[in-house]
Write a protein that holds these residues in place. Structure first.
Motif, PDB file in Angstrom:
ATOM      1  N   GLU A   1      -3.950 -30.369  18.424  1.00 32.18           N
ATOM      2  CA  GLU A   1      -4.073 -29.634  19.037  1.00 32.18           C
ATOM      3  C   GLU A   1      -3.797 -29.650  20.581  1.00 32.18           C
TER       4      GLU A   1
ATOM      5  N   GLN B   1       1.753 -20.471  14.419  1.00 34.67           N
ATOM      6  CA  GLN B   1       0.616 -20.770  14.869  1.00 34.67           C
ATOM      7  C   GLN B   1      -0.428 -20.402  13.636  1.00 34.67           C
TER       8      GLN B   1
ATOM      9  N   ALA C   1       6.971 -23.156  17.122  1.00 34.72           N
ATOM     10  CA  ALA C   1       5.383 -23.820  16.707  1.00 34.72           C
ATOM     11  C   ALA C   1       4.998 -21.881  17.003  1.00 34.72           C
ATOM     12  N   GLU C   2       5.534 -21.387  18.327  1.00 30.94           N
ATOM     13  CA  GLU C   2       5.468 -20.115  18.869  1.00 30.94           C
ATOM     14  C   GLU C   2       5.635 -19.261  17.618  1.00 30.94           C
TER      15      GLU C   2
ATOM     16  N   PRO D   1       3.931 -24.857  23.952  1.00 32.68           N
ATOM     17  CA  PRO D   1       2.955 -25.645  24.052  1.00 32.68           C
ATOM     18  C   PRO D   1       3.118 -26.836  24.155  1.00 32.68           C
TER      19      PRO D   1
ATOM     20  N   GLN E   1      -2.248 -23.415  12.095  1.00 37.69           N
ATOM     21  CA  GLN E   1      -3.280 -23.831  12.033  1.00 37.69           C
ATOM     22  C   GLN E   1      -4.321 -24.475  11.032  1.00 37.69           C
TER      23      GLN E   1
ATOM     24  N   ALA F   1      -2.899 -24.095  21.096  1.00 41.28           N
ATOM     25  CA  ALA F   1      -2.180 -23.832  20.387  1.00 41.28           C
ATOM     26  C   ALA F   1      -2.430 -25.187  19.225  1.00 41.28           C
TER      27      ALA F   1
ATOM     28  N   GLU G   1       0.565 -14.219  12.030  1.00 34.48           N
ATOM     29  CA  GLU G   1       1.291 -15.663  13.259  1.00 34.48           C
ATOM     30  C   GLU G   1       1.836 -15.963  12.311  1.00 34.48           C
TER      31      GLU G   1
END
Lengths: 438, 466
Positions: free
Chosen positions: A294, A106, A102-103, B451, A110, A303, B57
């Protein structure tokens, strides 16, 4: 020969030596000699980029390019705004894997979260997944998620798309569940016949709005009958029509599915397309596939992550309800981008133009002697005509660079009109049909 | 970062369509949508900036090393994208008359014949849209075969415990009972366990070879022989085909059907999770059971999705195969295997390989000793690698190795990159010894930290508040 190796033959020889081997065959020493290939595959010699490019252009040129496409039947020729073609081609979007980390993902997470929101908004449902392969698999997965131990039968409207029906039938065959067709009457699902079929073992009813013939179904009637019998409803929808028509959410459907191709994906001879799936909150944990949620990181920053993974095959293995472990992320991104570009008014405009132009063509065609509209019901952007000399009509249009509607049995044609057809082009179509039938 | 909805301003829009040029039709009110349609309202500049912000990102193969084991993250050539965006292909309607789509049909025919040669199969379908979808299709071939023979007692599919989760999930979707067999200590199929599992009720075996620990099973011919002897069929999960192209073929190993991930082995991009394509090949005796489209082909025994599958993905794969050709295809595989062995050689005195022998295109590290020493887990190491600018390997897979990190460098990495990566692994290892806390909280260089996944699952927020 082309290749994408960032190493020379000498470097590779040195690397082989570094791992203590002397030949390529050593790398494959576990492969039994009787099946190890000493002789090359029967493939053509490799080519340079330019040669391959020229060859494939030549193949593409042997396709016919139409000036106007009046054929839909599950693949719709809408105008794709320029920006919608360019953004998904950005290399990061294109080449990334499923966003497990995930880092550093994003952006993709998203985009899927935004897509899920837009699908909920279009369908009026509460929860959307990150998409599945296409509309047909979305319908099949939708029916799968409704089955329980007591209720295993799936009812499918015969007025739905034939590929969707065949796909649902295959998924039922796989797991050993029964599927029955609900007959059609006047081009739409026969609600009286449906009521007869709604036995206590029925898990769900699938119908499409609009249906394969472009007609609006009596959605209220179908849903009320299903719910009265304790069955769930999986409603297939055209995403463009959703800008104008009552949503599955408003109608009380349990699951909404559909083919997302009209949302910015070209025809592409059938794929890649996009299966969208949304459900009520109650059915959230039965949804198959990826879902993005989320959350926050330790510092409280917003995040996004792949969520509710306890439903999925990598955790549940044979107990998972589906084996799906991917989605059509780039297509979902494309759909979100298409909807963001058009906005609410733009999407309504596309839908209104489809609706109005289809009705214009239907009216003009039905004014020609011998052409009939066999079904009286309301339709969106597809409709059926019955007419003599069907094949001659289609051939005449084809000559003029117009792909006419899809020929069906009984001298019928299923027409589709999108916003791309100008009045002048439709008038020309009508003139040509008139000429053949004169 | 703001959501697209949070950037929305009333009235912001692009002008895309000309005004309506026929009389307007309205839907009857009884059919009409009642609720507002709350899509974002943005100008084109704002749309462009939003997605550019998002793309910053995302870590793609173009950004750097991406050794995600079992995913074959090789370079995705741009020419493949270019051919797949030719309007002559993208504009082709799947239901256009055959004469009008000659080019598309030729693409499918040619791709089928090349992939049949590479896999050693006789027939091919492109309907499946992904690897797992290909598995579903392949196992349905097996099911139809037994059904057609009235062989109803065959209710079980055998799957090794090292298999990807999609294998057992697929067997269950096809109505089969799953028999998990334990792997032998060397990571390969335990022949005794297989023999014990086989019987009159065996429908088939699903196997990946090289397997998920990156080893080619030397007993493969014996394995497929035993399954056939028991009356079952053998399904080849092509997840790891990138190791063996041109060197050995599933069809020659005794497999009856196979799926190939065009998005891995044949360099078509993953798109952040799709679209892919899971082409399924089979031997001639299963060809009659391949899926067809009700509308395009007039129907067939089964159908697993609409129309002919992800056509453009097949086109990209064809572009790739034609480029590499007879010499390039085996060279891609042997270089993938060489790169994996070279990297393992470098990394093996940093972290312990689960199986210290010549590997195929990928290998697994076992960090359980390191975790005992330092308290730093495979997850921590993976996150630490991000701070050095590389994508982490696959974590905690396969399940038979504890604290597993699985590395698949692919053939499109240079020796320099592999050497640098070895150094990065060494540094992360040292970081974990010196400053374990730094790794427990890694990554530190990214737009977000780890997260809270538990909170995400407990209190699901799956769409924006509008």
């Amino acid at each position: 020969m082309g290749h994408y190796l960032p190493s020379t033959e000498q470097e590779r020889a040195e690397m082989l030596k570094a791992v203590g081997l002397s030949s390529v065959r050593d790398l494959y020493r576990d492969v039994p000699g009787s099946v190890y290939r000493e002789k090359p595959l029967d493939l053509p010699e490799g080519k340079s980029e330019m040669e391959v490019s020229q060859y494939l252009r030549q193949l593409g040129d042997s396709n016919k390019s139409y000036r106007l496409i009046l054929r839909g039947a599950g693949a719709y020729d809408h105008y794709i705004p320029s920006i919608v073609k360019y953004i998904p081609a950005k290399e990061e979007f294109l080449t990334a894997y499923t966003p497990y980390q995930a880092e550093i993902s994003q952006g993709i997470l998203q985009s899927i979260f935004e897509y899920q929101t837009m699908i909920c908004e279009l369908t009026g449902m509460e929860v959307s997944n990150a998409s599945v392969y296409d509309g047909a698999t979305a319908a099949a997965e939708g029916c799968t998620m409704c089955r329980s131990r007591k209720r295993s039968v799936t009812l499918v409207s015969a007025a739905a798309h034939p590929d969707v029906i065949a796909t649902i039938r295959t998924y039922c065959y796989g797991v050993g569940a029964e599927m029955k067709l609900v007959p059609e009457k006047d081009g739409v699902t026969d609600v009286a016949a449906l009521k007869e079929l709604l036995t206590p073992d029925v898990a769900s009813v699938y119908f499409a709005q609009p249906n394969f013939s472009g007609l609006f179904e009596n959605a209220e009637g179908i849903i009320a009958a299903a719910h009265e019998a304790g069955a769930m409803v999986v409603m297939g929808c055209n995403p463009i029509a959703l800008a104008l028509m009552k949503t599955p959410g408003e109608l009380g459907a349990d699951v909404a599915v559909g083919e997302g191709q009209p949302l910015g994906m070209p025809l592409s001879y059938g794929g890649p397309y996009l299966g969208f799936m949304a459900a009520t909150k109650k059915n959230m944990r039965s949804l198959p596939g990826r879902i993005v949620g989320e959350t926050k990181d330790a510092q409280g920053r917003r995040a996004f992550v792949l969520s509710l993974q306890a439903r999925e095959q990598h955790i549940r293995r044979e107990k998972a309800s589906s084996n799906i472990c991917s989605n059509e992320a780039l297509c979902a991104l494309t759909a979100g981008l298409y909807l963001s570009t058009l906005g609410p008014e733009g999407l309504k405009e596309v839908a209104e133009q489809c609706l109005s132009k289809a009705h214009y063509l239907a009216k003009e065609l039905s004014g020609i002697g011998g052409v009939k509209l066999p079904y009286p019901g309301a339709f969106f952007h597809e409709f059926i005509t019955a007419l003599p000399k069907r094949d001659a009509v289609l051939a005449k249009l084809d000559e003029a660079g117009i792909l006419g509607g899809l020929p069906l049995g009984e001298d019928r044609i299923l027409w589709c009109v999108t916003e791309k057809a100008s009045r002048a082009a439709l008038d020309k179509t009508v003139r040509l049909v008139k000429e053949v039938l004169a | 970062m703001k959501l697209v909805f949070e950037k929305s301003r009333p009235g912001h829009a692009s002008v895309i369509l000309p005004p309506l040029d026929v009389e307007k039709t309205e839907l009857p009110e009884s059919i009409g949508r009642q609720s507002a349609l709350r899509l974002p309202e943005l100008s084109e500049t704002e749309v462009s900036r939003h997605y550019t912000e998002l793309v910053h990102e995302v870590y793609g193969v173009n950004c750097g090393f991406y050794p995600l084991g079992s995913c074959t993250m090789k370079y995705n050539p741009r020419i493949d994208e270019e051919t797949a965006s030719l309007p002559s292909f993208t504009g082709a309607h799947p239901l256009a008359p055959a004469e009008a789509v000659k080019g598309c049909r030729k693409v499918l025919e040619e791709a089928a014949s090349l992939l049949e040669e590479i896999s050693g199969m006789d027939a091919m379908t492109f309907q499946p849209a992904a690897g797992a979808h290909g598995e579903f299709t392949g196992v349905l071939l097996i099911k139809q075969y037994h059904d057609a023979r009235g062989d109803e007692k065959r209710r079980k599919i055998i799957v090794p415990d090292s298999a990807h989760g999609t294998n057992p999930a697929t067997a269950a979707m096809c109505g089969y009972e799953v028999v998990n067999i334990a792997s032998a200590p060397d990571g390969c199929v335990d022949l005794e366990a297989l023999k014990n599992a086989l019987g009159e009720d065996t429908a088939g075996l699903m196997l990946t070879n090289p397997n998920t620990v990156g080893l080619f099973d030397p007993n493969i011919l014996e394995i497929t022989r035993l399954v056939h002897e028991a009356g079952g069929l053998c399904y080849y999960d092509g997840a790891n085909l990138n190791a063996i192209m041109g060197h050995v073929r599933p069809g020659d190993m005794g497999f009856d059907c196979v799926h190939m991930n065009l998005h891995k082995t044949f360099a078509t991009p993953h798109g952040g999770g799709g679209p892919g394509a899971g082409a399924v090949g089979c031997k001639a005796f299963l060809a009659e059971y391949l899926p067809k489209s009700a509308l395009m082909d007039g129907g067939g025994p089964i159908q697993v999705r609409g129309f002919a599958g992800n056509f453009l993905v097949v086109l990209k794969a064809l572009t790739y195969i034609l480029t590499l050709g007879r010499e390039g295809i085996p060279q891609a595989s042997e270089t993938a295997v060489l790169n994996a062995n070279y990297l393992m050689q470098g990394v093996k005195d940093v972290f312990k390989p689960a199986f210290d022998r010549i590997c195929m295109h990928e290998f697994v590290l076992d960090l359980s000793d390191y975790k005992k020493e330092t308290g730093v887990s495979a997850l921590d190491v993976a996150k630490g690698l991000i701070d050095y600018g590389i994508h982490p390997p696959t974590m905690y897979f396969p399940l038979i190795v504890h604290e597993a990190l699985m590395l698949e460098p692919t053939e499109t990495e240079s020796r320099e990159t592999l050497d640098q990566v070895t150094e990065i692994f060494r540094k992360v290892r040292e970081d974990g010894v010196r400053e374990p806390e730094k790794l427990h909280t890694a990554p530190h260089s990214t737009v977000i930290g780890r997260p809270d996944e538990v909170a995400a699952a407990r209190n699901p927020i799956l769409k924006a508040q509008l």
